[in-house]
Every structure is written in structure tokens, then in C-alpha cells.
Write a protein that holds these residues in place. Structure first.
Motif, PDB file in Angstrom:
ATOM      1  N   CYS A 130      -8.484  -3.029  12.683  1.00 34.87           N
ATOM      2  CA  CYS A 130      -8.324  -2.894  11.296  1.00 34.87           C
ATOM      3  C   CYS A 130      -8.048  -1.299  10.837  1.00 34.87           C
ATOM      4  O   CYS A 130      -8.865  -0.173  11.185  1.00 34.87           O
ATOM      5  CB  CYS A 130      -9.589  -3.210  10.585  1.00 34.87           C
ATOM      6  SG  CYS A 130      -9.616  -3.084   8.795  1.00 34.87           S
ATOM      7  N   LEU A 131      -6.804  -1.138  10.527  1.00 33.97           N
ATOM      8  CA  LEU A 131      -6.298   0.271  10.203  1.00 33.97           C
ATOM      9  C   LEU A 131      -6.979   0.487   8.978  1.00 33.97           C
ATOM     10  O   LEU A 131      -7.214   0.074   8.126  1.00 33.97           O
ATOM     11  CB  LEU A 131      -4.797   0.376   9.795  1.00 33.97           C
ATOM     12  CG  LEU A 131      -3.931  -0.691  11.001  1.00 33.97           C
ATOM     13  CD1 LEU A 131      -2.656  -0.647  10.215  1.00 33.97           C
ATOM     14  CD2 LEU A 131      -3.886   0.084  12.422  1.00 33.97           C
ATOM     15  N   THR A 132      -7.466   1.998   9.066  1.00 32.50           N
ATOM     16  CA  THR A 132      -8.190   2.472   8.219  1.00 32.50           C
ATOM     17  C   THR A 132      -7.936   3.721   7.615  1.00 32.50           C
ATOM     18  O   THR A 132      -7.643   4.668   8.274  1.00 32.50           O
ATOM     19  CB  THR A 132      -9.793   2.708   8.682  1.00 32.50           C
ATOM     20  OG1 THR A 132     -10.213   1.609   9.441  1.00 32.50           O
ATOM     21  CG2 THR A 132     -10.805   3.044   7.623  1.00 32.50           C
ATOM     22  N   VAL A 133      -7.944   3.881   6.337  1.00 31.49           N
ATOM     23  CA  VAL A 133      -7.845   5.239   5.617  1.00 31.49           C
ATOM     24  C   VAL A 133      -9.041   5.843   5.032  1.00 31.49           C
ATOM     25  O   VAL A 133      -9.878   5.445   5.261  1.00 31.49           O
ATOM     26  CB  VAL A 133      -6.581   5.004   4.723  1.00 31.49           C
ATOM     27  CG1 VAL A 133      -5.189   4.421   4.729  1.00 31.49           C
ATOM     28  CG2 VAL A 133      -7.324   4.066   3.323  1.00 31.49           C
ATOM     29  N   GLY A 134      -8.888   7.066   4.815  1.00 29.01           N
ATOM     30  CA  GLY A 134      -9.913   7.953   4.252  1.00 29.01           C
ATOM     31  C   GLY A 134     -10.521   7.281   3.092  1.00 29.01           C
ATOM     32  O   GLY A 134      -9.728   6.488   2.508  1.00 29.01           O
ATOM     33  N   VAL A 135     -11.930   7.564   2.749  1.00 30.89           N
ATOM     34  CA  VAL A 135     -12.536   7.105   1.762  1.00 30.89           C
ATOM     35  C   VAL A 135     -11.931   7.355   0.504  1.00 30.89           C
ATOM     36  O   VAL A 135     -11.459   8.272  -0.050  1.00 30.89           O
ATOM     37  CB  VAL A 135     -13.962   7.790   1.536  1.00 30.89           C
ATOM     38  CG1 VAL A 135     -14.706   7.362   0.516  1.00 30.89           C
ATOM     39  CG2 VAL A 135     -14.907   7.658   2.997  1.00 30.89           C
ATOM     40  N   GLY A 136     -11.569   6.224  -0.228  1.00 29.00           N
ATOM     41  CA  GLY A 136     -10.915   6.061  -1.582  1.00 29.00           C
ATOM     42  C   GLY A 136      -9.603   6.330  -1.469  1.00 29.00           C
ATOM     43  O   GLY A 136      -8.910   6.226  -2.618  1.00 29.00           O
ATOM     44  N   ASN A 137      -8.927   6.465  -0.322  1.00 28.20           N
ATOM     45  CA  ASN A 137      -7.427   6.848  -0.411  1.00 28.20           C
ATOM     46  C   ASN A 137      -6.557   5.555  -0.203  1.00 28.20           C
ATOM     47  O   ASN A 137      -5.824   5.423   0.613  1.00 28.20           O
ATOM     48  CB  ASN A 137      -7.323   7.810   0.951  1.00 28.20           C
ATOM     49  CG  ASN A 137      -6.184   8.747   0.721  1.00 28.20           C
ATOM     50  OD1 ASN A 137      -5.194   8.279  -0.155  1.00 28.20           O
ATOM     51  ND2 ASN A 137      -5.945   9.799   1.450  1.00 28.20           N
ATOM     52  N   SER A 138      -6.584   5.265  -1.391  1.00 30.85           N
ATOM     53  CA  SER A 138      -5.588   3.872  -1.537  1.00 30.85           C
ATOM     54  C   SER A 138      -4.162   4.117  -1.683  1.00 30.85           C
ATOM     55  O   SER A 138      -3.462   3.477  -1.413  1.00 30.85           O
ATOM     56  CB  SER A 138      -5.997   2.740  -2.742  1.00 30.85           C
ATOM     57  OG  SER A 138      -5.884   3.435  -3.886  1.00 30.85           O
ATOM     58  N   THR A 139      -3.996   5.569  -2.032  1.00 32.81           N
ATOM     59  CA  THR A 139      -2.393   5.981  -1.734  1.00 32.81           C
ATOM     60  C   THR A 139      -2.072   5.775  -0.399  1.00 32.81           C
ATOM     61  O   THR A 139      -0.620   5.315  -0.251  1.00 32.81           O
ATOM     62  CB  THR A 139      -2.543   7.370  -2.411  1.00 32.81           C
ATOM     63  OG1 THR A 139      -2.910   7.488  -3.733  1.00 32.81           O
ATOM     64  CG2 THR A 139      -0.937   8.261  -2.173  1.00 32.81           C
ATOM     65  N   ASN A 140      -2.954   6.455   0.576  1.00 30.69           N
ATOM     66  CA  ASN A 140      -2.302   6.401   1.899  1.00 30.69           C
ATOM     67  C   ASN A 140      -2.373   4.907   2.419  1.00 30.69           C
ATOM     68  O   ASN A 140      -1.396   4.389   3.306  1.00 30.69           O
ATOM     69  CB  ASN A 140      -3.389   7.020   2.885  1.00 30.69           C
ATOM     70  CG  ASN A 140      -2.761   8.499   2.854  1.00 30.69           C
ATOM     71  OD1 ASN A 140      -1.803   8.916   2.456  1.00 30.69           O
ATOM     72  ND2 ASN A 140      -3.515   9.283   3.592  1.00 30.69           N
ATOM     73  N   ALA A 141      -3.076   3.965   1.946  1.00 30.58           N
ATOM     74  CA  ALA A 141      -3.060   2.441   2.359  1.00 30.58           C
ATOM     75  C   ALA A 141      -1.587   2.180   1.897  1.00 30.58           C
ATOM     76  O   ALA A 141      -0.996   1.379   2.586  1.00 30.58           O
ATOM     77  CB  ALA A 141      -3.987   1.645   1.626  1.00 30.58           C
ATOM     78  N   ALA A 142      -1.337   2.568   0.695  1.00 26.68           N
ATOM     79  CA  ALA A 142      -0.139   1.787   0.095  1.00 26.68           C
ATOM     80  C   ALA A 142       1.171   2.423   0.711  1.00 26.68           C
ATOM     81  O   ALA A 142       2.324   1.660   1.236  1.00 26.68           O
ATOM     82  CB  ALA A 142       0.024   1.918  -1.444  1.00 26.68           C
ATOM     83  N   LEU A 143       1.106   3.615   1.134  1.00 27.59           N
ATOM     84  CA  LEU A 143       2.211   4.420   1.898  1.00 27.59           C
ATOM     85  C   LEU A 143       2.302   3.971   3.288  1.00 27.59           C
ATOM     86  O   LEU A 143       3.269   3.762   3.917  1.00 27.59           O
ATOM     87  CB  LEU A 143       1.963   5.931   2.078  1.00 27.59           C
ATOM     88  CG  LEU A 143       2.244   6.649   0.698  1.00 27.59           C
ATOM     89  CD1 LEU A 143       1.927   8.164   0.534  1.00 27.59           C
ATOM     90  CD2 LEU A 143       3.525   6.455   0.164  1.00 27.59           C
ATOM     91  N   GLY A 144       0.904   3.707   3.944  1.00 23.73           N
ATOM     92  CA  GLY A 144       0.965   2.913   5.291  1.00 23.73           C
ATOM     93  C   GLY A 144       1.749   1.662   5.345  1.00 23.73           C
ATOM     94  O   GLY A 144       2.418   1.324   6.099  1.00 23.73           O
ATOM     95  N   ALA A 145       1.328   0.726   4.201  1.00 25.82           N
ATOM     96  CA  ALA A 145       2.155  -0.542   3.969  1.00 25.82           C
ATOM     97  C   ALA A 145       3.564  -0.327   3.898  1.00 25.82           C
ATOM     98  O   ALA A 145       4.499  -0.975   4.424  1.00 25.82           O
ATOM     99  CB  ALA A 145       1.569  -1.395   2.864  1.00 25.82           C
ATOM    100  N   ILE A 146       4.015   0.788   3.143  1.00 23.04           N
ATOM    101  CA  ILE A 146       5.529   1.126   3.002  1.00 23.04           C
ATOM    102  C   ILE A 146       6.123   1.378   4.235  1.00 23.04           C
ATOM    103  O   ILE A 146       7.065   0.847   4.573  1.00 23.04           O
ATOM    104  CB  ILE A 146       5.674   2.092   1.920  1.00 23.04           C
ATOM    105  CG1 ILE A 146       5.366   1.386   0.462  1.00 23.04           C
ATOM    106  CG2 ILE A 146       7.119   2.702   1.951  1.00 23.04           C
ATOM    107  CD1 ILE A 146       4.998   2.322  -0.787  1.00 23.04           C
ATOM    108  N   ARG A 147       5.488   2.158   5.021  1.00 23.88           N
ATOM    109  CA  ARG A 147       5.840   2.324   6.485  1.00 23.88           C
ATOM    110  C   ARG A 147       6.080   1.280   7.287  1.00 23.88           C
ATOM    111  O   ARG A 147       7.197   1.097   7.918  1.00 23.88           O
ATOM    112  CB  ARG A 147       4.905   3.365   7.402  1.00 23.88           C
ATOM    113  CG  ARG A 147       4.984   4.815   6.775  1.00 23.88           C
ATOM    114  CD  ARG A 147       4.029   5.697   7.534  1.00 23.88           C
ATOM    115  NE  ARG A 147       4.018   7.227   7.167  1.00 23.88           N
ATOM    116  CZ  ARG A 147       4.177   8.205   7.775  1.00 23.88           C
ATOM    117  NH1 ARG A 147       3.901   8.099   9.193  1.00 23.88           N
ATOM    118  NH2 ARG A 147       4.295   9.291   7.287  1.00 23.88           N
ATOM    119  N   ILE A 148       5.152   0.354   7.365  1.00 19.29           N
ATOM    120  CA  ILE A 148       5.271  -0.952   7.923  1.00 19.29           C
ATOM    121  C   ILE A 148       6.500  -1.700   7.445  1.00 19.29           C
ATOM    122  O   ILE A 148       7.317  -2.264   8.271  1.00 19.29           O
ATOM    123  CB  ILE A 148       4.045  -1.781   7.907  1.00 19.29           C
ATOM    124  CG1 ILE A 148       2.957  -0.938   8.725  1.00 19.29           C
ATOM    125  CG2 ILE A 148       4.313  -3.042   8.563  1.00 19.29           C
ATOM    126  CD1 ILE A 148       1.514  -1.701   8.416  1.00 19.29           C
TER     127      ILE A 148
END
Ligand code: RP5
Length: 191
Positions: A130-148
Motif C-alpha cells: 500500500c503506497l503511502t504518503v506523508g500524514v495529510g499529504n493528499s497532494t503527493n497522493a494525487a501527484l503519485g497517481a498522475i505519475r502512474i
């Protein structure tokens, strides 16, 4: 002249807006997680990524969560972003029921500063990532999805490159300014 009886014309169906296939599923354990997810949703919108947002809880609605996770790939989603706080089992449980990449966002709940959520999401057993970003960091979650997604989409990849370049340019401007003003004046200029 006898007027011919014409069959009554059927009312033509009102054309509905074409449905856009969401590529990213954004899920949260509670609506109280929405404020944490807002930044990530704004990033997905900025990049014109079709996505949908729903609430499903690993503990309060386990069957709803399972139904979603099991059918997510066949429904056409490519990436799942899942946010939860406290005993944050939602991202990991979704990851165990789908082969899609799942990005977990630990939510800082009312106690323990989100460390509980972080550990709950990041400490998955070997074999179920389960790929995990920092606490509260939904920005990086979205950018991670964009990278994929960008792996299969050259236009998105180019737009993401531009985003990175803009960030770098902003740092260059700030670096030039702090060098010319000195740190104290720079700090004053930030107020
Ligand atoms: C988790 O419990 C949710 O993801 C949320 O972060 C936390 C608290 O939920 P509420 O009590 O605010 O609904 O399942």
C-alpha cells in the motif's frame, strides 16, 4: 381528403452528457477526512484527471468497501487514493482486495498527530503493498497517481514535466531574491 393517421412520434430521448470514465477513485473512511483530501482533489482537477470521490469505511461499512475494491479494476479505475485516520485500515484493506495501485493518505485524527494512521497504513505485511504518503499529504497522493497515469499518457507526462519545471523556477526566483536581499529582509518581505 382523408388525412392519414400517422403513428404518434415517440419523444426523442433527451441526450445525456457523455459519461467520463473516472481513472482515479478517491475514497475516505469518513466525511471528516474530506478536508485532508481537498488539496489532492484540486491537483487532480488541475491536471484534468477524471476521478470520483466516495465514502466507505473499513470498519463501519466493510461490505461496501469490499464491493468497491473487488470491482474497481473492472470498472476502469487505474489508481485508488484512500484516506483514513486512527486505526486506518481502509487503504490496506482495499489493497488486499484489488491489484490496482493503492495510495494511502494517513489522516491526522483528533489524537496521536496522525502517527497512528501513518503506521496503520505503511506497515503492510510483505506481499500486499500500500503506497503511502506523508500524514495529510493528499497532494503527493494525487501527484503519485498522475505519475502512474502518465506512464501511458504522453500528454499528461508533458504537463507533469511542466508542473515540475514551474516548481523549480519558483525556487530559482526565491533563491535569487534571498541572495540579493539577505535573509533578514527576505523574511520581512514574506510577512
Ligand atoms: C476513520 O476514523 C476515518 O477515516 C476518520 O479519519 C476517523 C474518524 O472518523 P469520524 O469519527 O470523524 O467519522 O475511520
Amino acid at each position: 381528403m382523408r388525412s392519414e393517421r400517422l403513428p404518434k412520434a415517440k419523444p426523442s430521448p433527451i441526450p445525456s452528457a457523455p459519461q467520463i470514465q473516472p481513472l482515479v477513485a478517491v475514497r475516505m473512511g469518513s466525511d471528516s477526512d474530506l478536508k485532508t483530501l481537498e488539496a489532492g482533489c484540486l491537483i487532480l482537477e488541475k491536471f484534468n484527471i477524471p476521478f470520483d470521490v466516495d465514502i466507505t469505511s473499513a470498519h463501519r461499512t466493510p461490505h461496501r468497501m469490499t464491493q468497491f475494491a473487488e470491482s474497481a479494476a473492472s470498472k476502469g479505475y487505474k489508481v485508488i487514493i484512500a484516506a483514513a485516520g486512527g486505526a486506518a485500515h481502509l487503504p490496506g484493506m482495499i489493497a488486499s482486495e484489488t491489484k490496482l495501485p493503492v495510495i494511502g493518505v494517513p489522516v491526522k485524527a483528533s489524537v496521536l498527530d496522525g502517527v497512528d494512521s501513518l503506521y496503520s497504513i505503511v506497515q503492510m505485511p510483505r506481499g500486499i503493498p500500500c503506497l503511502t504518503v506523508g500524514v495529510g499529504n493528499s497532494t503527493n497522493a494525487a501527484l503519485g497517481a498522475i505519475r502512474i497515469l502518465a506512464l501511458q499518457d504522453s500528454d499528461l507526462s508533458a504537463r507533469y514535466e511542466k508542473y515540475i519545471q514551474t516548481m523549480a523556477d519558483e525556487v530559482e526566483v526565491k533563491a535569487e531574491k534571498i541572495m540579493s536581499l539577505g535573509w533578514e529582509n527576505y523574511k520581512k518581505s514574506m510577512a
